[in-house]
Design an enzyme around this catalytic site. Structure first.
Site, PDB file in Angstrom:
ATOM      1  N   CYS A  91       0.872  -1.176   0.000  1.00  0.00           N
ATOM      2  CA  CYS A  91       0.000   0.000   0.000  1.00  0.00           C
ATOM      3  C   CYS A  91       0.908   1.224   0.000  1.00  0.00           C
ATOM      4  O   CYS A  91       1.724   1.389   0.925  1.00  0.00           O
ATOM      5  CB  CYS A  91      -0.871  -0.035   1.259  1.00  0.00           C
ATOM      6  SG  CYS A  91      -1.914   1.424   1.467  1.00  0.00           S
ATOM      7  N   CYS A 101      -0.952   3.675  -6.663  1.00  0.00           N
ATOM      8  CA  CYS A 101      -1.766   3.052  -5.623  1.00  0.00           C
ATOM      9  C   CYS A 101      -1.930   1.608  -6.074  1.00  0.00           C
ATOM     10  O   CYS A 101      -2.185   1.358  -7.263  1.00  0.00           O
ATOM     11  CB  CYS A 101      -3.121   3.755  -5.556  1.00  0.00           C
ATOM     12  SG  CYS A 101      -4.369   2.867  -4.588  1.00  0.00           S
TER      13      CYS A 101
HETATM   14  N1  DGL Z   1      -3.724   0.349  -2.122  1.00  0.00           N
HETATM   15  C1  DGL Z   1      -3.563   1.563  -1.355  1.00  0.00           C
HETATM   16  C2  DGL Z   1      -2.391   2.365  -1.889  1.00  0.00           C
HETATM   17  O1  DGL Z   1      -1.539   1.794  -2.552  1.00  0.00           O
HETATM   18  C3  DGL Z   1      -4.905   2.208  -1.328  1.00  0.00           C
HETATM   19  C4  DGL Z   1      -5.054   3.288  -0.369  1.00  0.00           C
HETATM   20  C5  DGL Z   1      -6.453   3.517   0.133  1.00  0.00           C
HETATM   21  O2  DGL Z   1      -6.954   2.680   0.862  1.00  0.00           O
HETATM   22  O3  DGL Z   1      -6.972   4.602  -0.149  1.00  0.00           O
HETATM   23  O4  DGL Z   1      -2.246   3.550  -1.654  1.00  0.00           O
END
Ligand code: DGL
Length: 273
Positions: free
Chosen positions: A73, A183
């Protein structure tokens, strides 16, 4: 040789795009995938929450016996990786938007960056941006609303297309030829983006680089599983394990047992769902 699992953590389903690359590169490793979907998205939550919650879940994963952690993440990495490395005594592999590979790939030297609002405003991301000694122009857009739609299983519907159009059009109009998917949820939009913009944008996703970095760290610390090991995969979700299982099947074709786990945020974290 160490048969313990590797923990892969994300606010929700996005880290499955990293799990896919880890499985491809390290097929003998056992994995625990943890989706904190009850508290997703992290991208619009207070930074203090993201840091404390990431630490809480990662401490729990280490207590479950994980030998290494992948913070799959960008948002959690930006706000918590330093604290994790200070507090936890296992190798921690974080992710960050692939600005450097994008700069190398771009011909027009105009690069779009799509990431969460929290990633874009973090000090770590802004240090990365200013450290790049190249002439590229980076056009950053916060992908408000995309993570929530992907969490519901929508990767190609009209709502996703409308938001992508809003975020990508100004980049294309300014001459961008490269788009950083900053993301881990966004690689699941690659086909839809491709459908919308054809070959006008080269998409940069760092999943393979993360898997390579993980392999290096396992080798460095003598933590790799035996090539004869029979790997196990477990999916854990704080919201709905059967949804995670179905989505992992739909997105990756990977079948595995799934459990819903309850880890209440510590009172000091103080965020609501
Ligand atoms: N997969 C997360 C990232 O890479 C998502 C973040 C979220 O939950 O907004 O930032």
């Amino acid at each position: 040789m160490n048969p313990s699992p590797i923990g892969i953590f994300d606010s929700g389903l996005g880290g499955l795009s990293v799990l896919r690359e880890v499985r491809a590169m390290l097929p003998h490793e056992s994995l625990i995938y943890f989706a904190d979907s009850r508290y997703a998205p992290y991208g619009d939550k207070p930074e203090r929450f993201v840091e404390a919650r990431t630490l809480q879940v990662c401490e729990w994963l280490v207590a479950q016996g994980c030998k290494a952690l992948v913070i799959a993440c960008n948002t959690a990495t930006m706000h918590a990786v330093q604290t994790l490395r200070e507090r936890l005594h296992v190798p921690i592999i974080g992710v960050e938007p692939g600005l450097k590979p994008a700069a190398l790939s771009s011909q027009s030297k105009v690069v779009g960056v799509l990431a969460t609002a929290n990633t874009l405003k973090s000090a770590k991301f802004n240090r990365l941006l200013t450290s790049l000694a190249d002439e590229s122009q980076y056009l950053c857009a916060a992908g408000h609303g995309l993570v929530s739609l992907i969490e519901q299983g929508d990767v190609s519907g009209p709502a996703i297309r409308e938001k992508l159009d809003l975020y990508l059009r100004p980049m294309l109009d300014a001459g961008a030829d490269t788009l950083v998917l900053g993301c881990t949820h966004y690689p699941f939009l690659s086909e839809t983006i491709r459908d919308m913009v054809g070959n006008r944008l080269t998409l940069i996703d760092t999943g393979t680089a993360i898997a390579r970095q993980l392999a290096r760290k396992l080798a460095e610390f003598g933590l790799a599983a035996s090539p004869d090991a029979t790997p196990a995969i477990r999916y854990l979700s704080t919201k709905d394990a059967s949804h995670l299982r179905e989505m992992a099947w739909a997105l990756l074709n990977v079948e595995a047992g799934a459990e819903t786990v309850a880890i209440e945020p510590a009172p000091a974290i103080g965020a609501t769902e």
